[in-house]
Design a protein around this motif. Sequence first.
Motif, PDB file in Angstrom:
ATOM      1  N   UNK A 234       0.801  -1.237   0.078  1.00 51.96           N
ATOM      2  CA  UNK A 234       0.001   0.019   0.080  1.00 51.96           C
ATOM      3  C   UNK A 234       0.557   1.254  -0.002  1.00 51.96           C
ATOM      4  N   UNK A 235       1.963   1.321   0.772  1.00 51.24           N
ATOM      5  CA  UNK A 235       2.896   2.346   0.979  1.00 51.24           C
ATOM      6  C   UNK A 235       3.414   2.592  -0.540  1.00 51.24           C
ATOM      7  N   UNK A 236       3.946   1.498  -1.249  1.00 50.45           N
ATOM      8  CA  UNK A 236       4.534   1.680  -2.426  1.00 50.45           C
ATOM      9  C   UNK A 236       3.543   2.112  -3.566  1.00 50.45           C
ATOM     10  N   UNK A 237       2.414   1.707  -3.438  1.00 48.51           N
ATOM     11  CA  UNK A 237       1.357   2.213  -4.490  1.00 48.51           C
ATOM     12  C   UNK A 237       0.969   3.758  -4.255  1.00 48.51           C
ATOM     13  N   UNK A 238       0.931   4.045  -2.820  1.00 47.30           N
ATOM     14  CA  UNK A 238       0.705   5.374  -2.572  1.00 47.30           C
ATOM     15  C   UNK A 238       1.789   6.567  -3.171  1.00 47.30           C
ATOM     16  N   UNK A 239       2.884   5.853  -3.122  1.00 55.74           N
ATOM     17  CA  UNK A 239       4.142   6.787  -3.672  1.00 55.74           C
ATOM     18  C   UNK A 239       4.060   6.932  -5.048  1.00 55.74           C
ATOM     19  N   UNK A 240       3.759   5.821  -5.733  1.00 55.92           N
ATOM     20  CA  UNK A 240       3.659   5.843  -7.191  1.00 55.92           C
ATOM     21  C   UNK A 240       2.426   6.726  -7.402  1.00 55.92           C
ATOM     22  N   UNK A 241       1.496   6.538  -6.734  1.00 56.35           N
ATOM     23  CA  UNK A 241       0.268   7.422  -7.265  1.00 56.35           C
ATOM     24  C   UNK A 241       0.502   8.914  -6.883  1.00 56.35           C
ATOM     25  N   UNK A 242       1.108   9.513  -5.779  1.00 57.75           N
ATOM     26  CA  UNK A 242       1.494  10.686  -5.605  1.00 57.75           C
ATOM     27  C   UNK A 242       2.340  11.050  -6.578  1.00 57.75           C
ATOM     28  N   UNK A 243       3.434  10.474  -6.757  1.00 60.12           N
ATOM     29  CA  UNK A 243       4.355  10.871  -7.977  1.00 60.12           C
ATOM     30  C   UNK A 243       3.585  11.051  -9.338  1.00 60.12           C
ATOM     31  N   UNK A 244       2.718  10.335  -9.726  1.00 54.20           N
ATOM     32  CA  UNK A 244       2.084  10.591 -10.851  1.00 54.20           C
ATOM     33  C   UNK A 244       0.563  11.085 -11.250  1.00 54.20           C
ATOM     34  N   UNK A 245       0.094  11.692  -9.861  1.00 54.79           N
ATOM     35  CA  UNK A 245      -1.298  12.134  -9.722  1.00 54.79           C
ATOM     36  C   UNK A 245      -2.252  11.099 -10.220  1.00 54.79           C
ATOM     37  N   UNK A 246      -2.088   9.938  -9.716  1.00 52.54           N
ATOM     38  CA  UNK A 246      -2.779   8.768 -10.089  1.00 52.54           C
ATOM     39  C   UNK A 246      -3.820   8.617  -8.751  1.00 52.54           C
ATOM     40  N   UNK A 247      -4.971   8.347  -8.739  1.00 50.17           N
ATOM     41  CA  UNK A 247      -6.103   8.145  -7.618  1.00 50.17           C
ATOM     42  C   UNK A 247      -5.563   6.767  -6.982  1.00 50.17           C
ATOM     43  N   UNK A 248      -5.651   6.377  -5.633  1.00 51.32           N
ATOM     44  CA  UNK A 248      -5.720   4.985  -5.209  1.00 51.32           C
ATOM     45  C   UNK A 248      -7.242   4.616  -4.631  1.00 51.32           C
ATOM     46  N   UNK A 249      -7.657   3.619  -5.235  1.00 46.02           N
ATOM     47  CA  UNK A 249      -9.114   3.234  -4.734  1.00 46.02           C
ATOM     48  C   UNK A 249      -8.899   1.916  -3.895  1.00 46.02           C
ATOM     49  N   UNK A 250      -9.461   2.085  -2.686  1.00 50.41           N
ATOM     50  CA  UNK A 250      -9.543   0.839  -1.979  1.00 50.41           C
ATOM     51  C   UNK A 250     -11.101   0.288  -2.327  1.00 50.41           C
ATOM     52  N   UNK A 251     -11.239  -1.020  -2.804  1.00 52.45           N
ATOM     53  CA  UNK A 251     -12.333  -1.781  -2.931  1.00 52.45           C
ATOM     54  C   UNK A 251     -12.740  -2.436  -1.692  1.00 52.45           C
ATOM     55  N   UNK A 252     -13.569  -1.787  -0.965  1.00 50.24           N
ATOM     56  CA  UNK A 252     -13.854  -2.373   0.566  1.00 50.24           C
ATOM     57  C   UNK A 252     -15.354  -2.995   0.542  1.00 50.24           C
ATOM     58  N   UNK A 253     -15.825  -3.432  -0.822  1.00 56.13           N
ATOM     59  CA  UNK A 253     -16.998  -3.928  -0.722  1.00 56.13           C
ATOM     60  C   UNK A 253     -17.214  -5.384   0.083  1.00 56.13           C
ATOM     61  N   UNK A 254     -16.167  -5.950   0.190  1.00 54.53           N
ATOM     62  CA  UNK A 254     -16.081  -7.190   1.169  1.00 54.53           C
ATOM     63  C   UNK A 254     -15.500  -6.975   2.527  1.00 54.53           C
ATOM     64  N   UNK A 255     -14.588  -6.041   2.568  1.00 58.04           N
ATOM     65  CA  UNK A 255     -13.778  -6.026   3.665  1.00 58.04           C
ATOM     66  C   UNK A 255     -14.644  -4.832   4.662  1.00 58.04           C
ATOM     67  N   UNK A 256     -15.282  -4.106   4.438  1.00 51.99           N
ATOM     68  CA  UNK A 256     -15.753  -3.044   5.128  1.00 51.99           C
ATOM     69  C   UNK A 256     -16.717  -3.511   6.288  1.00 51.99           C
ATOM     70  N   UNK A 257     -17.152  -2.469   7.147  1.00 50.61           N
ATOM     71  CA  UNK A 257     -17.972  -2.821   7.960  1.00 50.61           C
ATOM     72  C   UNK A 257     -17.776  -3.881   9.059  1.00 50.61           C
ATOM     73  N   UNK A 258     -16.374  -3.800   9.605  1.00 47.26           N
ATOM     74  CA  UNK A 258     -16.075  -4.874  10.717  1.00 47.26           C
ATOM     75  C   UNK A 258     -15.380  -6.038  10.397  1.00 47.26           C
ATOM     76  N   UNK A 259     -15.567  -6.447   9.131  1.00 45.46           N
ATOM     77  CA  UNK A 259     -14.991  -7.672   8.863  1.00 45.46           C
ATOM     78  C   UNK A 259     -13.570  -8.189   9.067  1.00 45.46           C
ATOM     79  N   UNK A 260     -12.774  -6.945   9.032  1.00 54.22           N
ATOM     80  CA  UNK A 260     -11.282  -7.447   9.166  1.00 54.22           C
ATOM     81  C   UNK A 260     -10.686  -7.066  10.305  1.00 54.22           C
TER      82      UNK A 260
END
Length: 393
Positions: A234-260
């Motif tokens: 996640x840190x690596x992706x964030x760094x690349x996203x910040x360097x290039x103006x790319x957005x980072x999307x977390x798909x929490x459809x399954x992990x959200x609302x207490x699952x993890x």
Amino acid sequence: MTAKPMTKKPLDQINNAALHERRLAATPRGVGVMAGFYVDRALNAEVWDIEGNRYIDFAGGIAVLNTGHRHPALVAAIEAQLKRFTHTCYQVLPYEGYVTLAERINALTPGSHTKKTAFFSSGAEAVENAVKIARSSTGRAGIIAFSGGFHGRTMMGCALTGKVVPYKVGFGPFPSEVYHLPFPMDVHGVTVEDALHALETLFKADIEPNRVAAIIIEPVQGEGGFYIAPPELMRGLRTVCDAHGILLIYDEVQTGFGRTGKLFAAEHYDVLPDIMTMAKSMAGGMTLSAVCGRAEVMDAPAPGGLGGTYAGNPLAVAASHAVIDVIEQEKLVERSNRLGEKLMARLTAAQSRVPALKEVRGLGSMVAAEFFDPATGAPSPDAVKRVQQAALD
Ligand SMILES: Cc1ncc(COP(=O)(O)O)c(C=O)c1O
């Protein structure tokens, strides 16, 4: 023309075997089903079939029932809403519950930045809209996803999903400008370095970074097999996203609302996404999904660009408020951790007796047991099927 009389079987013939035959004749095989019995009613963690057999529900409607079947608070909230109004189409006649729920989600999701939330009906629809918002906000087309990932059964959902069988077979062509990276999986020898190196190669071989709108990732791959994204990824992706103006999307459809073991899996990481998708357990079985993101990103599409006839249905919104209340009042996030720890301990203890049980891993209640053939060292679908059958029996 005279209408054919409806053939209705007498009640005593409505049993599991008879319904199975009728299902095969009346519904397409593409809608595959796992259990050989038909549900009559359900309560909390139990299900009764039409023959009166009682089961423990290990599936929870695929991660939808974190608050159990028919939680009294949910039933009360839906009943109360049922007596007021069931549908107006929010974009035509808005209602308070939608706005209040957006405020709650904005406050509950990680990060103190200003956020906005829009509601939809299914997880796939949330993913579709996250991509639309990312493209609209960046003015770019490319989307990067991960192999083994699952993002839904719509066309863009299929395109993003990193699994051909059974989700993509025969359904293409899919929307273009979608690329996949390997998802790190220790047990299969794929490292974070491999994933980040593949990203560099992608930028050299297929698409320049300034044409990429977003990278979408499940913090824990759900359908893919409960593989947990390492924090370094996640840190690596964030760094690349910040360097290039790319957005980072977390798909929490399954992990959200207490699952993890956190309300959102994003809380396990020290980097924030720009956009999050959520659905499943957010409304305890009523159809509701959401896209939450940085206010300026969410505001990119023009009025009319987002929404849907049923998006943010009032009954589902009322249920979601109740779900959030119940998660808080009954401390279900803590419970998710306790249940996960118990399950991990029992499965880990079983490893000495079951040589095929190669790896036990988990985050909160998202616990996986992965089976390999001890003789060949290869993954063993047969062992999995035997365990599933034993559990079903
Ligand atoms: C991570 C993830 N994204 C998207 C989806 C699609 O959600 P739905 O089946 O509600 O369209 C799923 C469903 O399992 C999922 O797990």
